[in-house]
Design an enzyme around this catalytic site. Sequence first.
Site, PDB file in Angstrom:
ATOM      1  N   SER A   1      47.004  45.035  31.550  1.00 10.01           N
ATOM      2  CA  SER A   1      46.620  43.887  32.365  1.00 10.01           C
ATOM      3  C   SER A   1      45.173  44.083  32.817  1.00 10.01           C
ATOM      4  CB  SER A   1      47.543  43.797  33.591  1.00 10.01           C
ATOM      5  OG  SER A   1      47.177  42.692  34.384  1.00 10.01           O
ATOM      6  N   LYS A   2      44.344  43.092  32.547  1.00 12.67           N
ATOM      7  CA  LYS A   2      42.943  43.173  32.989  1.00 12.67           C
ATOM      8  C   LYS A   2      42.896  42.680  34.430  1.00 12.67           C
ATOM      9  CE  LYS A   2      38.268  41.815  31.499  1.00 12.67           C
ATOM     10  NZ  LYS A   2      37.593  43.108  31.470  1.00 12.67           N
TER      11      LYS A   2
END
Length: 314
Positions: free
Chosen positions: A157-158
Amino acid sequence: MLVPTEKIWHNGQFIPWNDARIHVLSHVVSYGSSVFEGIRCYATPAGPAIFRVRDHVRRMVDSAKIYRIAVPYTIEQLSGALAELVRVNKMSACYLRPIVLRGYGNMGVFAGENPVEIYLACWEWGRYLGEEALSEGVDVCVSSWNRMAPNTLPALSKAGANYMNSQLIKMEAMANGYDEGIALDPAGYISEGSGENIFVVRDGKAMTPPLAASVLPGITRDSVMRLAEDIGIPVVEANIPREALYIADEVFFTGTAAEITPIRSVDHIQVGSGRRGPAAEALQKEFFAIIEGSKPDRHNWLTAVNAQQPVTAA
Ligand SMILES: Cc1ncc(COP(=O)(O)O)c(C=O)c1O
């Protein structure tokens, strides 16, 4: 310094740059609850074109899903809105920053009822690691900070929160006179830079750490793997021990900001010839020929900004 553009997109509307503000008690400020993207738009002979926009938006929607954040727009709608943003701001080449954040409401850690705010912004941005970095390479260190352990902060997840770790890596590197730091994963294998994936080349073969090494699944990483295949450079995903950096023929970073940046030294040990090597040069040549429009876009990576339609909320 950041030069403002005219408009920022907020929840389906274009608003003036200076009106894109949040309350200091928005959930994101205390708890880091945001996910975002960094995307480049390139000037091509056919006008501005955004690089792999749907793949970036898809990653952002995935990043949000991991954190149970519902994004009320489709990938197509957000991709269209990003193209419209470039048009509205009359940009040719620029950097695009979509952000999804948990907004103002409750102040507890549980943010189930706080609104989800989506902003899309763009601005002009040059070379991330300096103008000469692409040909001369950069000097890096192995960071004393590791990337996040599995099942702590999810690396796929960025999320804004992950960039606290990136800041530690980058600040330490800069404080010690390096351009960038390479972090190891919790097992001691090579993970990635503070904002870049990494490739290590020896005897004409390239290796890059697997997703299980706490890396962000980079869009440029994927593009470089495909280009390497096209031009006959074998690439494998493998756990890479730290010392492979010191005896490599070439090491290079990939990322939206860094593009394909050679590394000329690690911990003051010269890498290969001490400048850009042949694999990095060949990959750069392919990459830039496609994004500058001088070679056909054979992987359909570019979305022409002027062919998109306006977007409304789902
Ligand atoms: C931690 C990290 N790794 C890798 C990358 C490279 O990813 P991409 O090529 O999608 O920009 C980035 C940049 O977004 C990053 O922040």
